[in-house]
Write a protein that holds these residues in place. Sequence first.
Motif, PDB file in Angstrom:
ATOM      1  N   LEU A  74       8.592  -5.371  13.145  1.00  0.00           N
ATOM      2  CA  LEU A  74       8.684  -4.913  11.759  1.00  0.00           C
ATOM      3  C   LEU A  74       9.313  -3.525  11.676  1.00  0.00           C
ATOM      4  O   LEU A  74      10.294  -3.301  10.940  1.00  0.00           O
ATOM      5  CB  LEU A  74       7.291  -4.913  11.136  1.00  0.00           C
ATOM      6  CG  LEU A  74       7.132  -4.260   9.763  1.00  0.00           C
ATOM      7  CD1 LEU A  74       7.906  -5.028   8.713  1.00  0.00           C
ATOM      8  CD2 LEU A  74       5.665  -4.151   9.389  1.00  0.00           C
ATOM      9  N   LYS A  75       8.775  -2.580  12.426  1.00  0.00           N
ATOM     10  CA  LYS A  75       9.285  -1.213  12.375  1.00  0.00           C
ATOM     11  C   LYS A  75      10.725  -1.128  12.872  1.00  0.00           C
ATOM     12  O   LYS A  75      11.545  -0.391  12.310  1.00  0.00           O
ATOM     13  CB  LYS A  75       8.387  -0.289  13.208  1.00  0.00           C
ATOM     14  CG  LYS A  75       7.014  -0.063  12.612  1.00  0.00           C
ATOM     15  CD  LYS A  75       6.348   1.171  13.204  1.00  0.00           C
ATOM     16  CE  LYS A  75       6.129   1.051  14.687  1.00  0.00           C
ATOM     17  NZ  LYS A  75       5.470   2.253  15.248  1.00  0.00           N
ATOM     18  N   TYR A  95       8.257  -7.995   6.850  1.00  0.00           N
ATOM     19  CA  TYR A  95       7.083  -7.373   6.223  1.00  0.00           C
ATOM     20  C   TYR A  95       6.174  -8.428   5.607  1.00  0.00           C
ATOM     21  O   TYR A  95       4.953  -8.407   5.798  1.00  0.00           O
ATOM     22  CB  TYR A  95       7.537  -6.370   5.164  1.00  0.00           C
ATOM     23  CG  TYR A  95       6.472  -6.014   4.159  1.00  0.00           C
ATOM     24  CD1 TYR A  95       5.396  -5.201   4.509  1.00  0.00           C
ATOM     25  CD2 TYR A  95       6.538  -6.503   2.843  1.00  0.00           C
ATOM     26  CE1 TYR A  95       4.412  -4.885   3.583  1.00  0.00           C
ATOM     27  CE2 TYR A  95       5.562  -6.180   1.927  1.00  0.00           C
ATOM     28  CZ  TYR A  95       4.491  -5.377   2.294  1.00  0.00           C
ATOM     29  OH  TYR A  95       3.508  -5.069   1.385  1.00  0.00           O
ATOM     30  N   VAL A 124      12.415  -6.819   5.173  1.00  0.00           N
ATOM     31  CA  VAL A 124      11.418  -7.145   4.150  1.00  0.00           C
ATOM     32  C   VAL A 124      10.809  -8.519   4.407  1.00  0.00           C
ATOM     33  O   VAL A 124       9.602  -8.721   4.223  1.00  0.00           O
ATOM     34  CB  VAL A 124      12.048  -7.079   2.739  1.00  0.00           C
ATOM     35  CG1 VAL A 124      11.122  -7.704   1.695  1.00  0.00           C
ATOM     36  CG2 VAL A 124      12.342  -5.627   2.375  1.00  0.00           C
ATOM     37  N   ALA A 133       3.033  -0.339   6.755  1.00  0.00           N
ATOM     38  CA  ALA A 133       4.026  -1.391   6.515  1.00  0.00           C
ATOM     39  C   ALA A 133       4.465  -1.388   5.046  1.00  0.00           C
ATOM     40  O   ALA A 133       5.650  -1.546   4.733  1.00  0.00           O
ATOM     41  CB  ALA A 133       3.452  -2.755   6.896  1.00  0.00           C
ATOM     42  N   GLN A 134       3.499  -1.186   4.163  1.00  0.00           N
ATOM     43  CA  GLN A 134       3.794  -1.122   2.733  1.00  0.00           C
ATOM     44  C   GLN A 134       4.722   0.047   2.411  1.00  0.00           C
ATOM     45  O   GLN A 134       5.630  -0.067   1.584  1.00  0.00           O
ATOM     46  CB  GLN A 134       2.485  -0.977   1.952  1.00  0.00           C
ATOM     47  CG  GLN A 134       2.643  -0.862   0.439  1.00  0.00           C
ATOM     48  CD  GLN A 134       2.970  -2.182  -0.215  1.00  0.00           C
ATOM     49  OE1 GLN A 134       2.336  -3.186   0.082  1.00  0.00           O
ATOM     50  NE2 GLN A 134       3.944  -2.182  -1.132  1.00  0.00           N
ATOM     51  N   LYS A 170       2.374  -9.321   6.752  1.00  0.00           N
ATOM     52  CA  LYS A 170       1.294  -9.239   5.765  1.00  0.00           C
ATOM     53  C   LYS A 170       0.532 -10.561   5.680  1.00  0.00           C
ATOM     54  O   LYS A 170      -0.700 -10.573   5.516  1.00  0.00           O
ATOM     55  CB  LYS A 170       1.894  -8.890   4.401  1.00  0.00           C
ATOM     56  CG  LYS A 170       0.892  -8.582   3.313  1.00  0.00           C
ATOM     57  CD  LYS A 170       1.630  -8.163   2.034  1.00  0.00           C
ATOM     58  CE  LYS A 170       0.642  -7.855   0.916  1.00  0.00           C
ATOM     59  NZ  LYS A 170       1.344  -7.466  -0.333  1.00  0.00           N
ATOM     60  N   TYR A 199       8.240  -0.857   3.238  1.00  0.00           N
ATOM     61  CA  TYR A 199       8.746  -1.752   2.191  1.00  0.00           C
ATOM     62  C   TYR A 199       9.111  -0.956   0.933  1.00  0.00           C
ATOM     63  O   TYR A 199      10.181  -1.135   0.348  1.00  0.00           O
ATOM     64  CB  TYR A 199       7.689  -2.803   1.878  1.00  0.00           C
ATOM     65  CG  TYR A 199       7.937  -3.583   0.608  1.00  0.00           C
ATOM     66  CD1 TYR A 199       8.908  -4.583   0.571  1.00  0.00           C
ATOM     67  CD2 TYR A 199       7.199  -3.310  -0.545  1.00  0.00           C
ATOM     68  CE1 TYR A 199       9.131  -5.301  -0.602  1.00  0.00           C
ATOM     69  CE2 TYR A 199       7.413  -4.021  -1.706  1.00  0.00           C
ATOM     70  CZ  TYR A 199       8.381  -5.015  -1.739  1.00  0.00           C
ATOM     71  OH  TYR A 199       8.604  -5.717  -2.886  1.00  0.00           O
ATOM     72  N   TYR A 253       4.237  -5.804  14.894  1.00  0.00           N
ATOM     73  CA  TYR A 253       4.444  -4.549  14.193  1.00  0.00           C
ATOM     74  C   TYR A 253       5.651  -3.785  14.748  1.00  0.00           C
ATOM     75  O   TYR A 253       6.394  -3.135  13.998  1.00  0.00           O
ATOM     76  CB  TYR A 253       3.196  -3.683  14.272  1.00  0.00           C
ATOM     77  CG  TYR A 253       3.233  -2.527  13.304  1.00  0.00           C
ATOM     78  CD1 TYR A 253       3.362  -2.757  11.935  1.00  0.00           C
ATOM     79  CD2 TYR A 253       3.166  -1.214  13.749  1.00  0.00           C
ATOM     80  CE1 TYR A 253       3.424  -1.697  11.037  1.00  0.00           C
ATOM     81  CE2 TYR A 253       3.210  -0.154  12.860  1.00  0.00           C
ATOM     82  CZ  TYR A 253       3.352  -0.404  11.503  1.00  0.00           C
ATOM     83  OH  TYR A 253       3.412   0.632  10.612  1.00  0.00           O
TER      84      TYR A 253
END
Length: 282
Positions: free
Chosen positions: A218-219, A244, A241, A260-261, A248, A264, A215
Motif C-alpha cells: 500500500l505505502k 487502500y 487507492v 492508510a486513510q 481496508k 488516501y 501495508y
Amino acid sequence: MKFRKYILPLLAIVVMTSCNSYTKVLKSASYDQKYEMAKQYYSRGQFNRASMLLNDVIQVLKGTDRGEESLYLLGMSNLNSRDYNAAAQFFNKYYTSYPKGIYTEEARYYSGMSYYKSTPEPKLDQSQTLVAIREFQEFIDQYPNSRFRQDAQQKIFELQDKLVEKEYLNAKLYYDLGTYFMNCYTGNNFQACIVTSENAIREYPYTPRREDFSYLILKSKFELAQQSVESKKKERYLNAVDEYYNFKTEFPESKRLKEAQSLYNKAVKLGYVKSSDEENQE
C-alpha cells in the motif's frame, strides 16, 4: 575441608586414567575394541570421543552389520556434539547407502534436524533453510505414519516462517531505500518492494506477516505514484487507492488504517482521484 582435600586428587586420578585409557584405545586397540568402546562412550554421552573412534573404524566395518550401526552412531555423535554439518553428511550417507536399513527412518529425520539446527538468522542467506525444508518434506513423504511426522511438520512451519521473515526484511529494505541511488522519477526500490511483498503473500498466504506485507505494498504504491512523471501519476494513484480499499476490507481492525486513510486523503486532495462521497454521488 578434609573431604575436599582427598576428593580433588581422586577426581584428577580418575580423569587422567580415563584419558590414558581413551588414548590407548585410540592408538593401539583393534577395530572391534574401538567399535565397542565407541558405543560405551556414546552411551555415557561422551560424543566427541565416540565420534573419534567411529571415524577410525567406519571404513573397515563398511558393508557389515556393524558398519551400518557405526555410520548411524557417527551421525548421532556429531549431532549431539553440535557438529551439524558433519551430522547431516553422515545421515545422508546412511540413508543413501542403506535405503532399507534398520535406522533409515531415523537417519532421514535426523538429517532434517541437522540442517534445521544449522540454519542462520533470517537476515542471512537462507539456502540451508531450503535444504532443511526439503529434507523434512522428503521424510514426511516417505514415512507419513512416522512418530516423528508431527515434529517434522512443525519444523517445516518454523523454517517457512524464517523464509517469510527474510522476505519481509528484504521488502522493508527496498521501501526504506526509497529513491536512494535512483532517479527520483523512477521509484525502482518501491516497485521492488511491491514485487517482493506480493510474491511472499502468494507463496505464504497464511503467514502472520500478511498484514505487514500488504501495508508495505500500500505505502509503496502511493510513494511510487508520488515519484512518477506527470503522465503516469493518475493511473498509479488510482492503483494505490484500489490497494487502500483492499487493505481496508481485509484488515478492518488494523491499527494502520488511520495512516492508510491519510494516504488516501492526500491523493484526493491532489486531485488525482475522487473521494468516496463523490463516487457515490455519481
